[in-house]
Design an enzyme around this catalytic site. Structure first.
Site, PDB file in Angstrom:
ATOM      1  CD  GLU A   1     -11.138  -2.060  -8.012  1.00  0.00           C
ATOM      2  OE1 GLU A   1     -10.068  -1.859  -7.398  1.00  0.00           O
ATOM      3  OE2 GLU A   1     -12.258  -1.712  -7.555  1.00  0.00           O
TER       4      GLU A   1
ATOM      5  NE  ARG B   1      -3.808   2.630  -0.507  1.00  0.00           N
ATOM      6  CZ  ARG B   1      -5.080   2.661  -0.128  1.00  0.00           C
ATOM      7  NH1 ARG B   1      -5.631   3.788   0.252  1.00  0.00           N
ATOM      8  NH2 ARG B   1      -5.813   1.567  -0.126  1.00  0.00           N
TER       9      ARG B   1
ATOM     10  CG  ASP C   1      -6.146  -7.500  -7.294  1.00  0.00           C
ATOM     11  OD1 ASP C   1      -5.075  -7.802  -6.738  1.00  0.00           O
ATOM     12  OD2 ASP C   1      -6.930  -6.637  -6.817  1.00  0.00           O
TER      13      ASP C   1
ATOM     14  CB  THR D   1      -2.402  -1.414  -8.953  1.00  0.00           C
ATOM     15  OG1 THR D   1      -3.604  -2.179  -8.894  1.00  0.00           O
ATOM     16  CG2 THR D   1      -1.819  -1.214  -7.559  1.00  0.00           C
TER      17      THR D   1
ATOM     18  CD  GLU E   1      -3.054  -0.994   0.204  1.00  0.00           C
ATOM     19  OE1 GLU E   1      -3.070   0.018  -0.533  1.00  0.00           O
ATOM     20  OE2 GLU E   1      -3.901  -1.896   0.124  1.00  0.00           O
TER      21      GLU E   1
END
Length: 596
Positions: free
Chosen positions: A492, A184, A313, A579, A180
């Site tokens: 998504e 991010r 994913d 992502t 993360e």
């Protein structure tokens, strides 16, 4: 609400055939016993009809695909999911684009008012919170900066930059999630550096953060540990699964560290994340799929679920994007991607037997009493998996294309066989994800399950009038909503709609995106500022949870803005998105790459 096309029959009239012309005198005459022929036809028509019925029963998708192609295609060259009649070009829809900007301002300015600098925002209580007791690292601020830049919000951006310059600190003696923090914060800093014409502030902070993260790679296999103490610069195992790491998490650091290596000429950033991909390739499972956990010491996959949702994913997402990031120069990633997509098509992509919806299943490992491993297919799809439709379509135009670049929209003749397969699967998966927004709020649940014959429910459903396509597990009238029923402001589906529109110019993708945006405005908006998760997508008025996820501003609203913006903004041939939707430029690498 999106059109629930799979729940209704398509009707239409066909032109009547011209009556046959009388035979001319020049045509040869045939002596046919019409009475005998009629008798034979009476005898044969029943078995012929039975044979046809049996063929349709065994191969229902064949008839469905022919009908779908006939309805969707204007000519034999048109690819599914696009139509010359609904092609609107790639220019901006200014009114809708600007409405998304207003939504972003409603979210950002309430956060800035109530919680500036805090990692997370709680819009109902007007408070912020941090991920650790030691303090935060600017999750929401840094995640949102590039969206402000793309939207042209100069004053908001100036205040955010000042906070990064004067208040941001990574010297926190606490544990942060490696994945993360990378997608991010590191991704957000690198994107801000790119979009500000290389403001050195962002590169300096990115280097500092990356150097603090690097110790996570100090493991026997080179696979990174899931957590990092940024203050002590120490990698930390998961206390509940100390020897395991998530496949998606270890394989979704590459775009960020590789771009930083390119900017700094420091090979160590590249080498650390490339080593992860080498380990994955060396330990690939025979079918090309990846289970969601790996052993941190051996580097091998361990028996665990295989899916395109959580913990799986972005592994598949970054296979394609690593190939694109370095201008299609690292063929190893093309090979890994093509192999994985063939495996996904063969093992995970499924059609529901009743409504022919295309969805992605999960494979669950099971051992019998003798210890033999087998896999059970489960008709469950996370909302997270809805990125995959757009990703498949993008991949089809690159690794599945017989010529580059392909047209917009692509012609069937421009695809190789696996490109046609991936494009078709991608179009159908997007349609399914849109159909899961067919709820009382017009928003999709966190997890959808699909009906299969073993449910034993088809007779009950047909009599009750309840749709026989998908459902929310555990949901029942009057009961407390299960976790699966919530909508967390996820991006998504709109991510896939953005990609599909850029690849086709087809208005249907903008229409679906606008429907979703309007539902967010109606059911998730907090009037005093911000947006919130709703607890049950099938409950109106909606009950809200006091949390606004950072990906609303970094992903959901960004992709919606770009869906309605001119396609020259962040063009797909110049940028890839990590992502967390942070755009990074495509470049030609300076060092030897691709496991060379």
């Amino acid at each position: 609400m999106p059109d629930d096309g799979l729940r209704k029959r398509k009707t239409g009239s066909k032109p009547e055939k011209e009556p046959p012309q009388n035979a001319t005198a020049d045509e040869p005459e045939f002596d046919i016993d019409s009475a005998a022929l009629l008798q034979y036809l009476k005898i044969l028509w029943i078995p012929l009809l039975l044979c046809f019925g049996l063929f349709v029963y065994i191969n229902p998708s064949t008839l469905s695909d022919i009908a779908s192609f006939w309805i969707e295609s204007d000519d034999w060259q048109t690819s599914p999911g696009s139509s010359t009649k609904s092609f609107v070009g790639l220019g901006a829809d200014i009114e809708k684009r600007d409405a998304v900007v207003e939504a972003f301002k409603h979210a950002w300015r309430s956060y800035e008012r109530d919680a500036m600098g805090d990692d997370e925002y709680h819009p109902i209580s007007h408070k912020g919170s941090n991920l650790t007791q030691a303090g935060g690292i600017g999750y929401t601020v840094i995640d949102s900066i590039d969206t402000m830049l793309i939207m042209g919000l100069e004053d908001d951006y100036a205040r955010a930059r000042k906070w990064v310059d004067t208040r941001l600190s990574f010297d926190r003696d606490a544990e942060f999630n490696t994945f993360e923090t990378t997608i991010r914060v590191l991704g957000g800093l690198l994107s801000a550096y790119e979009l500000t014409d290389h403001d050195k502030l962002y590169l300096d902070r990115a280097i500092e953060l990356a150097d603090r993260i690097l110790p996570v790679f100090d493991t026997p296999s080179g696979l990174p540990l899931p957590n990092i103490n940024l203050g002590k610069r120490e990698g930390v195992s998961d206390p509940y699964l100390p020897l395991l790491v998530s496949t998606a998490e270890v394989a979704t650091l590459q775009l960020e560290f590789r771009y930083l290596s390119y900017l700094t000429d420091e090979d160590i950033y590249w080498e650390k994340v490339e080593s992860v991909m080498r380990t994955i390739k060396e330990n690939q499972m025979p079918h090309g799929l990846a289970s969601i956990y790996m052993h941190v010491e051996t580097g091998q996959f361990v028996p665990s679920a295989i899916r395109l949702g959580s913990r799986g994913d972005s592994y598949y997402e970054y296979l394609l994007k690593q190939y694109l990031q370095t201008n299609q120069t690292e063929d190893v990633y093309r090979q890994m991607y093509d192999h994985a997509m063939a495996a996904v098509h063969e093992n995970l992509i499924t059609k529901s037997p009743y409504t022919r919806m295309t969805y992605t299943s999960e494979l669950i490992p099971e051992r019998n009493s003798g210890g033999q491993l087998s896999w059970r297919l489960t008709p469950k799809q996370d909302h997270l998996a809805c990125f995959f439709g757009g990703s498949l379509m993008l991949g089809a135009t690159i690794t599945g294309a017989s010529t580059l670049p392909v047209s917009i929209p692509p012609r069937q003749s421009e695809f190789m066989d696996h490109g046609k397969r991936d494009w078709k699967d991608g179009v159908e998966l997007i349609k399914t994800c849109v159909d899961t927004h067919d709820t009382l709020t017009g928003l999709s649940p966190e997890i959808a399950h699909f009906r299969i014959p073993s449910d034993g429910m088809i007779d009950v459903l047909s009599k009750s009038g309840v749709p026989a396509d998908w459902y929310i597990k555990g949901a029942s009238p009057g009961a407390e909503a299960p976790y699966d029923a919530r909508y967390m402001l996820r991006p998504e589906t709109v991510e896939s709609l953005f990609l599909a529109f850029r690849l086709t110019g087809d208005i249907r993708y903008r229409d679906w995106g606008w429907d979703i945006f309007q539902s967010i405005e109606k059911h998730c908006k907090v009037e005093t500022g911000g947006y919130a998760t709703i607890m049950n997508v099938d409950e109106v008025p909606s009950r809200k949870e006091d949390k606004m996820e950072t990906f609303l501003m970094s992903e959901t609203l960004k992709y919606l803005f770009l869906l309605f913006e001119d396609a020259s903004v962040l063009s797909l041939d110049k940028y890839i998105f990590n992502t967390e939707a942070h755009p990074l430029p495509i470049f030609s690498p300076h060092i030897r790459t691709g496991f060379s």
